[in-house]
Design a protein around this motif. Structure first.
Motif, PDB file in Angstrom:
ATOM      1  N   THR A  13     -14.468  16.324   2.551  1.00 32.22           N
ATOM      2  CA  THR A  13     -14.353  14.893   2.256  1.00 32.22           C
ATOM      3  C   THR A  13     -12.919  14.450   2.529  1.00 32.22           C
ATOM      4  O   THR A  13     -12.061  15.256   2.889  1.00 32.22           O
ATOM      5  CB  THR A  13     -14.708  14.605   0.787  1.00 32.22           C
ATOM      6  N   LEU A  14     -12.680  13.192   2.326  1.00 31.80           N
ATOM      7  CA  LEU A  14     -11.338  12.653   2.513  1.00 31.80           C
ATOM      8  C   LEU A  14     -10.394  13.231   1.472  1.00 31.80           C
ATOM      9  O   LEU A  14     -10.816  13.591   0.368  1.00 31.80           O
ATOM     10  CB  LEU A  14     -11.365  11.129   2.362  1.00 31.80           C
ATOM     11  N   PRO A  15      -9.104  13.274   1.785  1.00 28.43           N
ATOM     12  CA  PRO A  15      -8.133  13.698   0.770  1.00 28.43           C
ATOM     13  C   PRO A  15      -8.196  12.760  -0.440  1.00 28.43           C
ATOM     14  O   PRO A  15      -8.479  11.568  -0.295  1.00 28.43           O
ATOM     15  CB  PRO A  15      -6.793  13.574   1.495  1.00 28.43           C
ATOM     16  N   GLY A  16      -7.903  13.266  -1.604  1.00 30.59           N
ATOM     17  CA  GLY A  16      -8.013  12.515  -2.854  1.00 30.59           C
ATOM     18  C   GLY A  16      -7.278  11.191  -2.870  1.00 30.59           C
ATOM     19  O   GLY A  16      -7.763  10.213  -3.438  1.00 30.59           O
ATOM     20  N   GLU A  17      -6.105  11.122  -2.237  1.00 30.33           N
ATOM     21  CA  GLU A  17      -5.329   9.877  -2.278  1.00 30.33           C
ATOM     22  C   GLU A  17      -6.036   8.715  -1.569  1.00 30.33           C
ATOM     23  O   GLU A  17      -5.765   7.553  -1.856  1.00 30.33           O
ATOM     24  CB  GLU A  17      -3.915  10.071  -1.713  1.00 30.33           C
ATOM     25  N   HIS A  18      -6.973   9.021  -0.679  1.00 31.16           N
ATOM     26  CA  HIS A  18      -7.717   7.951  -0.017  1.00 31.16           C
ATOM     27  C   HIS A  18      -8.579   7.165  -1.005  1.00 31.16           C
ATOM     28  O   HIS A  18      -8.942   6.023  -0.737  1.00 31.16           O
ATOM     29  CB  HIS A  18      -8.601   8.516   1.098  1.00 31.16           C
ATOM     30  N   TYR A  19      -8.900   7.755  -2.133  1.00 27.18           N
ATOM     31  CA  TYR A  19      -9.739   7.097  -3.126  1.00 27.18           C
ATOM     32  C   TYR A  19      -8.933   6.276  -4.125  1.00 27.18           C
ATOM     33  O   TYR A  19      -9.497   5.480  -4.872  1.00 27.18           O
ATOM     34  CB  TYR A  19     -10.580   8.135  -3.879  1.00 27.18           C
ATOM     35  N   ASP A  21      -5.334   5.130  -3.286  1.00 31.11           N
ATOM     36  CA  ASP A  21      -4.188   4.474  -2.663  1.00 31.11           C
ATOM     37  C   ASP A  21      -4.427   2.958  -2.541  1.00 31.11           C
ATOM     38  O   ASP A  21      -5.401   2.542  -1.915  1.00 31.11           O
ATOM     39  CB  ASP A  21      -3.950   5.075  -1.279  1.00 31.11           C
ATOM     40  N   PRO A  22      -3.548   2.120  -3.099  1.00 27.44           N
ATOM     41  CA  PRO A  22      -3.725   0.662  -3.016  1.00 27.44           C
ATOM     42  C   PRO A  22      -3.741   0.135  -1.578  1.00 27.44           C
ATOM     43  O   PRO A  22      -4.430  -0.839  -1.282  1.00 27.44           O
ATOM     44  CB  PRO A  22      -2.524   0.103  -3.781  1.00 27.44           C
ATOM     45  N   GLU A  23      -3.008   0.757  -0.678  1.00 30.45           N
ATOM     46  CA  GLU A  23      -3.002   0.310   0.709  1.00 30.45           C
ATOM     47  C   GLU A  23      -4.341   0.590   1.393  1.00 30.45           C
ATOM     48  O   GLU A  23      -4.833  -0.244   2.165  1.00 30.45           O
ATOM     49  CB  GLU A  23      -1.857   0.973   1.482  1.00 30.45           C
ATOM     50  N   VAL A  24      -4.927   1.731   1.106  1.00 32.36           N
ATOM     51  CA  VAL A  24      -6.248   2.051   1.650  1.00 32.36           C
ATOM     52  C   VAL A  24      -7.281   1.066   1.095  1.00 32.36           C
ATOM     53  O   VAL A  24      -8.126   0.547   1.824  1.00 32.36           O
ATOM     54  CB  VAL A  24      -6.647   3.514   1.350  1.00 32.36           C
ATOM     55  N   PHE A  25      -7.189   0.779  -0.197  1.00 32.41           N
ATOM     56  CA  PHE A  25      -8.103  -0.178  -0.834  1.00 32.41           C
ATOM     57  C   PHE A  25      -7.988  -1.557  -0.182  1.00 32.41           C
ATOM     58  O   PHE A  25      -8.998  -2.196   0.129  1.00 32.41           O
ATOM     59  CB  PHE A  25      -7.811  -0.264  -2.332  1.00 32.41           C
ATOM     60  N   ALA A  26      -6.769  -2.024   0.053  1.00 32.60           N
ATOM     61  CA  ALA A  26      -6.557  -3.331   0.688  1.00 32.60           C
ATOM     62  C   ALA A  26      -7.159  -3.363   2.093  1.00 32.60           C
ATOM     63  O   ALA A  26      -7.783  -4.359   2.490  1.00 32.60           O
ATOM     64  CB  ALA A  26      -5.073  -3.664   0.734  1.00 32.60           C
ATOM     65  N   LEU A  27      -7.002  -2.283   2.835  1.00 30.60           N
ATOM     66  CA  LEU A  27      -7.588  -2.209   4.178  1.00 30.60           C
ATOM     67  C   LEU A  27      -9.119  -2.224   4.115  1.00 30.60           C
ATOM     68  O   LEU A  27      -9.770  -2.855   4.950  1.00 30.60           O
ATOM     69  CB  LEU A  27      -7.104  -0.957   4.913  1.00 30.60           C
TER      70      LEU A  27
END
Length: 168
Positions: A13-19, A21-27
């Protein structure tokens, strides 16, 4: 530190920070929820003219309501005057119009500007140009779908087509 490879039956699965990270969430909000069709309600929740519900879609508050002609309408939930939130309640019913709690600009169920303080003394204000910002909306099989994109993807292909291909 040593790393071990995953057994073949365990899918990476994706690395944990992808779940988190505020920048990933915004994208995700910008590229997924604000560009695709999004199911927001059962049509029965908007059972009569003037009934409304508000939904958070991506970074926007969306106002979905039933118009006098029975159709479902969707708008950004912001007043065109100063950008205040038009409907602060999650759901409710209005008799004829939505009125901004800030400066009382009033919009019909079709989103048109119908009244504002001193509007008659402002001849340069075009009521049709200052109506609520429309959001693309579709009612299909008892559900209400919205899309924030200026040019939405094909509802027939992206929603109906996917449902048919997955469910037959």
């Amino acid at each position: 530190m040593t790393t071990t490879s995953l057994p073949p039956s365990l899918i990476a699965t994706l690395p944990g920070e992808h779940y988190t990270d505020p920048e990933v969430f915004a994208l995700e909000q910008e590229r997924i929820f604000e560009t695709m069709w999004f199911c927001v309600a059962r049509a029965g929740e908007l059972d009569k003219p003037g009934s409304f519900r508000t939904y958070q879609v991506g970074r926007e508050s969306v106002l979905v309501s039933r118009a006098r002609d029975g159709s479902v309408k969707a708008f950004l939930n912001i007043c065109r005057h100063r950008g205040a939130k038009l409907c602060t309640e999650e759901s409710g019913e209005v008799k004829r119009a939505f009125q901004c709690p800030y400066h009382a600009w009033t919009y019909g169920l079709d989103g048109k500007l119908v009244a504002a303080p001193n509007l008659t003394s402002m001849p340069d204000i075009d009521r049709t140009a200052y109506g609520l910002v429309k959001v693309h909306v579709r009612e299909w099989l008892g559900y209400v779908w919205v899309c924030l994109a200026e040019n939405p993807p094909s509802f027939e292909e992206d929603v109906i087509g996917e449902v048919v291909s997955r469910l037959g």
